[in-house]
Scaffold this active site. Structure first.
Site, PDB file in Angstrom:
ATOM      1  N   TYR A  85       0.839  -1.204   0.000  1.00 54.40           N
ATOM      2  CA  TYR A  85       0.000   0.000   0.000  1.00 54.40           C
ATOM      3  C   TYR A  85       0.875   1.255   0.000  1.00 54.40           C
ATOM      4  O   TYR A  85       0.580   2.235  -0.691  1.00 54.40           O
ATOM      5  CB  TYR A  85      -0.934   0.011   1.224  1.00 54.40           C
ATOM      6  N   PHE A 137      -7.752  22.548 -24.117  1.00 49.74           N
ATOM      7  CA  PHE A 137      -8.003  21.121 -24.257  1.00 49.74           C
ATOM      8  C   PHE A 137      -9.209  20.787 -23.385  1.00 49.74           C
ATOM      9  O   PHE A 137      -9.367  21.345 -22.297  1.00 49.74           O
ATOM     10  CB  PHE A 137      -6.794  20.243 -23.899  1.00 49.74           C
ATOM     11  N   THR A 138     -10.027  19.852 -23.840  1.00 48.43           N
ATOM     12  CA  THR A 138     -11.344  19.591 -23.240  1.00 48.43           C
ATOM     13  C   THR A 138     -11.274  19.386 -21.720  1.00 48.43           C
ATOM     14  O   THR A 138     -11.869  20.138 -20.959  1.00 48.43           O
ATOM     15  CB  THR A 138     -11.968  18.365 -23.915  1.00 48.43           C
ATOM     16  N   ASP A 228       1.605  21.087 -19.799  1.00 51.91           N
ATOM     17  CA  ASP A 228       0.922  19.823 -20.067  1.00 51.91           C
ATOM     18  C   ASP A 228       1.903  19.009 -20.905  1.00 51.91           C
ATOM     19  O   ASP A 228       2.075  19.251 -22.102  1.00 51.91           O
ATOM     20  CB  ASP A 228      -0.385  20.073 -20.827  1.00 51.91           C
ATOM     21  N   LYS A 271      -0.263   8.567 -23.142  1.00 53.47           N
ATOM     22  CA  LYS A 271       0.159   8.932 -24.510  1.00 53.47           C
ATOM     23  C   LYS A 271       1.659   8.648 -24.656  1.00 53.47           C
ATOM     24  O   LYS A 271       2.067   7.510 -24.776  1.00 53.47           O
ATOM     25  CB  LYS A 271      -0.170  10.397 -24.793  1.00 53.47           C
ATOM     26  N   ARG A 395     -13.243  16.515 -33.485  1.00 55.41           N
ATOM     27  CA  ARG A 395     -12.572  17.575 -32.739  1.00 55.41           C
ATOM     28  C   ARG A 395     -13.041  18.903 -33.332  1.00 55.41           C
ATOM     29  O   ARG A 395     -12.303  19.637 -33.953  1.00 55.41           O
ATOM     30  CB  ARG A 395     -11.043  17.465 -32.834  1.00 55.41           C
ATOM     31  N   PHE A 462     -18.882  15.588 -25.871  1.00 59.10           N
ATOM     32  CA  PHE A 462     -18.501  14.780 -27.039  1.00 59.10           C
ATOM     33  C   PHE A 462     -18.386  13.295 -26.698  1.00 59.10           C
ATOM     34  O   PHE A 462     -18.549  12.447 -27.567  1.00 59.10           O
ATOM     35  CB  PHE A 462     -17.174  15.292 -27.627  1.00 59.10           C
TER      36      PHE A 462
HETATM   37  N1  PM9 Z   1      -6.461  13.217 -24.409  1.00 61.91           N
HETATM   38  C1  PM9 Z   1      -7.148  12.242 -26.436  1.00 61.91           C
HETATM   39  O1  PM9 Z   1      -7.716  11.341 -27.041  1.00 61.91           O
HETATM   40  C2  PM9 Z   1      -8.067  11.328 -24.245  1.00 61.91           C
HETATM   41  C3  PM9 Z   1      -9.522  11.425 -24.516  1.00 61.91           C
HETATM   42  S1  PM9 Z   1     -10.190  12.957 -25.102  1.00 61.91           S
HETATM   43  C4  PM9 Z   1     -10.390  13.851 -23.626  1.00 61.91           C
HETATM   44  O2  PM9 Z   1      -6.500  13.139 -27.025  1.00 61.91           O
HETATM   45  C5  PM9 Z   1      -4.009  16.409 -23.148  1.00 61.91           C
HETATM   46  C6  PM9 Z   1      -3.231  17.252 -24.088  1.00 61.91           C
HETATM   47  C7  PM9 Z   1      -4.717  15.317 -23.604  1.00 61.91           C
HETATM   48  C8  PM9 Z   1      -5.477  14.528 -22.685  1.00 61.91           C
HETATM   49  C9  PM9 Z   1      -6.266  13.445 -23.115  1.00 61.91           C
HETATM   50  C10 PM9 Z   1      -5.467  14.920 -21.317  1.00 61.91           C
HETATM   51  C11 PM9 Z   1      -6.249  14.151 -20.301  1.00 61.91           C
HETATM   52  C12 PM9 Z   1      -4.745  16.015 -20.936  1.00 61.91           C
HETATM   53  N2  PM9 Z   1      -4.037  16.734 -21.856  1.00 61.91           N
HETATM   54  O3  PM9 Z   1      -7.224  11.212 -20.798  1.00 61.91           O
HETATM   55  O4  PM9 Z   1      -7.263  11.957 -18.456  1.00 61.91           O
HETATM   56  O5  PM9 Z   1      -4.660  14.998 -24.898  1.00 61.91           O
HETATM   57  O6  PM9 Z   1      -5.322  10.669 -19.265  1.00 61.91           O
HETATM   58  O7  PM9 Z   1      -5.624  12.958 -20.025  1.00 61.91           O
HETATM   59  C13 PM9 Z   1      -7.199  12.284 -24.988  1.00 61.91           C
HETATM   60  P1  PM9 Z   1      -6.410  11.616 -19.610  1.00 61.91           P
END
Ligand code: PM9
Length: 470
Positions: A85, A137-138, A228, A271, A395, A462
């Site tokens: 843990y 970014f969303t 980011d 990513k 997008r 979306f």
């Molecule tokens: N990006 C993408 O497909 C995941 C689903 S769409 C919301 O591009 C950036 C630049 C991203 C991102 C996710 C996140 C969030 C933060 N910054 O999906 O929570 O491209 O791991 O990261 C997506 P998490």
């Protein structure tokens, strides 16, 4: 042999191609469906590719998030998971990898990127403060807004033009930042939010000169710069290829220099870092670290696991090291370029220059007869799925959502459909199949009607919105 073919052969023999720096050890079969089956699946999914079952998808280009193939070393690392843990040894491996490659001092793991965005936003944003950033970014903007912040787009104007060939379309316009400082005062600015590369602009990079100049401006006014870092390895590659003075520097060196101009970073490790789940925060300031380390136990898990299993932490530590290898990035972006160049040669409208993680089809140029409120990019994603079972992502207006204060739709200049390439997953032959399907959809573009939204969830619509054909 005629002279033309001998010339071609000559050119080919002098050619030096990139190839993937790995070979395939395990394969997963793909399913192929008929057009009737796809039509049924699409109706059931409300014309939203997020709502399709992956079993009904042939080539999955929805996202590069958590969809990469892990290496044999990463899978071996999973077996070395220390599932204690507290104080798992895998956490210390991860901490050392982030310190080595990104250069920040203190690390907080999270379950994925938005977990990290949640913690940093809650910690540093005071209600009413502004957050200037290089395009929204969303999930990032939503967490900033949920903490009472107001996002301001300060990316250079060229980023909103799909045809501009600016080599660093992710750059921040320093005049726009200065104007915000002049108008509101530096204290009203929570921090500058810099993303490398910029996802919604088409995977476009930020130059080293730009982040260096931003750093100088912010230091003058006592404003923090937060990064980011989700696709920073890919950003580093574009600096190496395009920016004077960096051709002989390694990806790892460029990454370290870039991060040194920022005060902290958050990361979706799903990513660049080559894992199926994971995220992290990394900061240089001890007081900020203490606050984040305290908050993580409320929302994610103890500060040495942050919502992840020990085995995930180990795979991530190894993934960071693998993702910083020059040969890896070269072939990763090489594959994206291969698809993009094929489409460009056929006159298909895509965002230029070709970015790091995806090809972005310009849905406005595909369907000039559709109004933006008829969801051209969503329509294009649906048409592509119908044609071949290839899954892409909208997008455009659906992703942009609504203004938090007025409730009106945002109408982004870019209305794009993203063909996102997972890392180390598909072959060049898959890219050919994708390009041919896009071409078929492009050739049939004139007869296409748009969509209307019939269900709209409150947040990040979306993901779960439903549509019907007009
Ligand atoms: N990006 C993408 O497909 C995941 C689903 S769409 C919301 O591009 C950036 C630049 C991203 C991102 C996710 C996140 C969030 C933060 N910054 O999906 O929570 O491209 O791991 O990261 C997506 P998490």
């Amino acid at each position: 042999m005629n002279s033309q073919s001998s010339q071609t052969m000559g050119q080919q023999s002098g050619r030096r191609s990139w190839a993937e720096p790995w070979k395939i050890k395990v394969v997963e079969p793909l399913t192929m469906t008929t057009r009737e089956e796809r039509k049924k699946a699409l109706v059931e999914a409300g014309y939203n590719t997020f709502l399709l079952r992956s079993e009904d998808v042939y080539i999955d280009l929805l996202t590069d998030s958590g969809t990469s193939a892990m290496s044999d070393r990463q899978w071996a690392g999973m077996m070395l998971g220390d599932e204690a843990y507290a104080g798992s040894r895998n956490f210390y491996h991860l901490e050392a990898a982030i310190q080595k490659y990104y250069g920040y001092k203190y690390i907080v793991p999270t379950h994925q990127g938005r977990g990290a965005e949640h913690l940093i936003s809650r910690t540093v944003i005071k209600p009413g403060q502004l957050i200037p950033g290089n395009m929204y970014f969303t999930t990032t903007r939503l967490h900033q807004e949920l903490s009472g912040g107001i996002f301001h787009d300060v990316i250079i104007d060229e980023a909103h033009d799909p045809n501009s060939l600016h080599p660093f379309k992710g750059n921040i316009d320093l005049d726009k930042v200065q104007a915000l400082i002049d108008q509101h005062g530096a204290k009203q600015i929570a921090y500058i939010s810099v993303a490398g590369t910029v996802n919604m602009a088409g995977g476009q990079p930020v130059s080293m000169a730009n982040v260096r100049a931003l750093r100088a401006l912010c230091q003058k006014h006592g404003i923090k710069v937060y990064l980011d870092a989700t696709r920073m390895m890919e950003n580093a590659y574009f600096i190496q290829q395009r920016e004077e003075g960096y051709a002989d520097r390694s990806i790892a060196q460029i990454l370290r220099e870039f991060c040194s101009y920022t005060d902290a970073a958050w990361m979706s490790a799903k990513k660049d870092n080559l894992v199926n789940i994971g995220g992290w925060l990394a900061v240089n300031d001890w007081d900020l670290f203490e606050e984040l380390r305290n908050l993580v136990v409320v929302y994610e898990g103890l500060h040495t696991y942050g919502g992840l299993a020990g085995r995930d932490l180990e795979a991530l530590a190894i993934g960071i090291e693998e993702s910083a290898q020059d040969q890896h990035i070269r072939s990763r972006i090489g594959q994206v370029l291969y698809l993009g160049e094929l489409l460009s040669q056929w006159g298909i409208p895509i965002v230029q220059p070709i970015g790091g993680h995806a090809i972005f089809l310009d849905a406005r140029a595909f369907y000039p007869h559709l109004k933006q409120i008829e969801f051209p990019a969503q329509t294009l994603a649906a048409e592509l799925y119908l044609d071949s079972g290839i899954r892409s992502m909208e997008r455009g207006i659906a992703s942009a959502g609504r203004d938090a204060t007025t409730g009106d739709h945002y109408y982004p200049k870019l209305e794009l459909t993203r063909l996102t390439i997972p890392r180390r997953v598909y072959t060049q032959a898959h890219m050919d199949v994708v390009a041919e399907s896009v071409k078929a959809v492009y050739d049939a573009r004139q007869s296409v009607r748009g969509l209307k939204m019939v269900y709209e969830p409150k947040y990040l619509r979306f993901f779960q919105a439903r549509f019907e054909p007009l």
